[in-house]
Scaffold this motif. Structure first.
Motif, PDB file in Angstrom:
ATOM      1  N   LEU A 151      -3.897   2.569   2.702  1.00 10.23           N
ATOM      2  CA  LEU A 151      -3.041   3.625   3.248  1.00 10.23           C
ATOM      3  C   LEU A 151      -1.592   3.373   2.866  1.00 10.23           C
ATOM      4  O   LEU A 151      -0.860   4.306   2.520  1.00 10.23           O
ATOM      5  CB  LEU A 151      -3.184   3.700   4.773  1.00 10.23           C
ATOM      6  N   LYS A 152      -1.201   2.080   2.886  1.00 12.95           N
ATOM      7  CA  LYS A 152       0.175   1.745   2.516  1.00 12.95           C
ATOM      8  C   LYS A 152       0.432   2.097   1.055  1.00 12.95           C
ATOM      9  O   LYS A 152       1.485   2.632   0.709  1.00 12.95           O
ATOM     10  CB  LYS A 152       0.435   0.261   2.775  1.00 12.95           C
ATOM     11  N   ALA A 153      -0.549   1.811   0.212  1.00  9.74           N
ATOM     12  CA  ALA A 153      -0.392   2.120  -1.203  1.00  9.74           C
ATOM     13  C   ALA A 153      -0.329   3.632  -1.428  1.00  9.74           C
ATOM     14  O   ALA A 153       0.430   4.117  -2.260  1.00  9.74           O
ATOM     15  CB  ALA A 153      -1.556   1.508  -1.993  1.00  9.74           C
ATOM     16  N   ALA A 154      -1.118   4.382  -0.651  1.00 13.45           N
ATOM     17  CA  ALA A 154      -1.208   5.824  -0.879  1.00 13.45           C
ATOM     18  C   ALA A 154      -0.071   6.591  -0.214  1.00 13.45           C
ATOM     19  O   ALA A 154       0.455   7.544  -0.781  1.00 13.45           O
ATOM     20  CB  ALA A 154      -2.555   6.350  -0.373  1.00 13.45           C
ATOM     21  N   CYS A 155       0.294   6.203   1.019  1.00 12.83           N
ATOM     22  CA  CYS A 155       1.226   7.024   1.797  1.00 12.83           C
ATOM     23  C   CYS A 155       2.475   6.274   2.236  1.00 12.83           C
ATOM     24  O   CYS A 155       3.381   6.879   2.813  1.00 12.83           O
ATOM     25  CB  CYS A 155       0.533   7.594   3.037  1.00 12.83           C
TER      26      CYS A 155
END
Lengths: 181, 91
Positions: free
Chosen positions: A48-52
């Motif tokens: 999630l950190k990588a995506a958003c």
């Protein structure tokens, strides 16, 4: 072919103003329920950190900022509100599209705490319920998610089918608080 | 009455739904026999005193809790996530 007209969850209901307080509708393009698979919580958070740009919030917390926010919604479940569904997470978590299923509102202004004190059975004062804190509780008889988004701002989510009732109850409480100032 | 949800903290009883005796977590094996299954499904003590029940935090985090409380004094002795109890992390 029928011409379908898209309506927002609070179409025709908001904005509402009472005194210095406002209740407005927030329209996240996409609301996705993220429920990490057993043992995949850390991997889902990293994805999630990588995506958003934000990690998965723990219980009673929200991460991210306006436009891309992750809100804890219960045991093992987080809602991601943002421009796109975080599809990269599908190998770590069960993703369910909730877009248009919830009405998202922002209650803003001095007295917002007093309004919610009339409707919710938990302490939402700034000393205990700080920015980035979130809670699943009730708005009178409706289940809601409430997140502090600023010093005098709360983001409130209820199921779309409750939109009329929620706006009604919030409006009455806003007017009552405004009348006492 | 207020119950302390391990995730959400202390909350009003209105947020919870009573589900029944926590014996539901101790399901007998399929071949345990009629007596064990009869006790599991039908027989309850209905005692006045300390009970161990399941509660569902329906207006909160949706977790199932195991609540130990005294029905005579209304004292809540302990709460735990049913998922933890089932996995043996708490008892």
């Amino acid at each position: 072919m029928a011409e379908l007209i898209a309506k927002t969850p609070a179409e025709g209901l908001l904005p509402v103003t009472a005194g210095t307080m406002t209740l407005t509708e927030i329209l996240p393009a996409c609301v996705t329920s993220v429920a990490p698979f057993k043992g995949q919580e850390k991997a889902a958070s990293a994805a999630l950190k990588a995506a958003c740009g934000m990690t998965m919030p723990g219980p009673n917390r929200a991460t991210g900022k306006d436009g891309a926010r992750a809100v804890w919604m219960g045991q093992g479940q987080v809602f991601v509100l943002g421009p796109d569904a975080p599809a990269d997470l599908s190998q770590y978590a069960a993703l369910t599209d909730q877009s248009d299923g919830w009405v998202v509102m922002r209650l803003h202004g001095t007295g917002a705490e007093d309004v919610l004190a009339r409707l919710a059975p938990i302490d939402l004062r700034a000393t205990v319920f700080k920015r980035g804190h979130t809670a699943r509780t009730t708005l009178l008889h409706m289940m809601m998610s409430v997140t502090r988004s600023g010093a005098n701002s709360f983001d409130i989510m209820v199921m779309r089918s409750f939109a009329v009732t929620a706006v009604h109850d919030l409006t009455i409480a806003m007017k009552s608080v405004a009348a006492r100032e | 009455m207020r119950l302390k949800c391990p995730l959400c903290g202390e909350r009003d009883r209105r947020e919870f739904y009573y589900v029944g005796d926590a014996i539901a977590l101790d399901r007998p094996t399929p071949d345990a026999g009629d007596v064990a299954w009869d006790d599991y499904i039908h027989n309850r003590d209905n005692l006045a005193g300390v009970t161990r029940d399941l509660w569902y935090h329906e207006s909160g985090c949706s977790a199932w809790l195991v609540v130990t409380r005294n029905t005579v004094t209304h004292e809540v002795l302990s709460t735990a996530l049913a998922s933890d109890v089932k996995r043996g992390a708490a008892k």
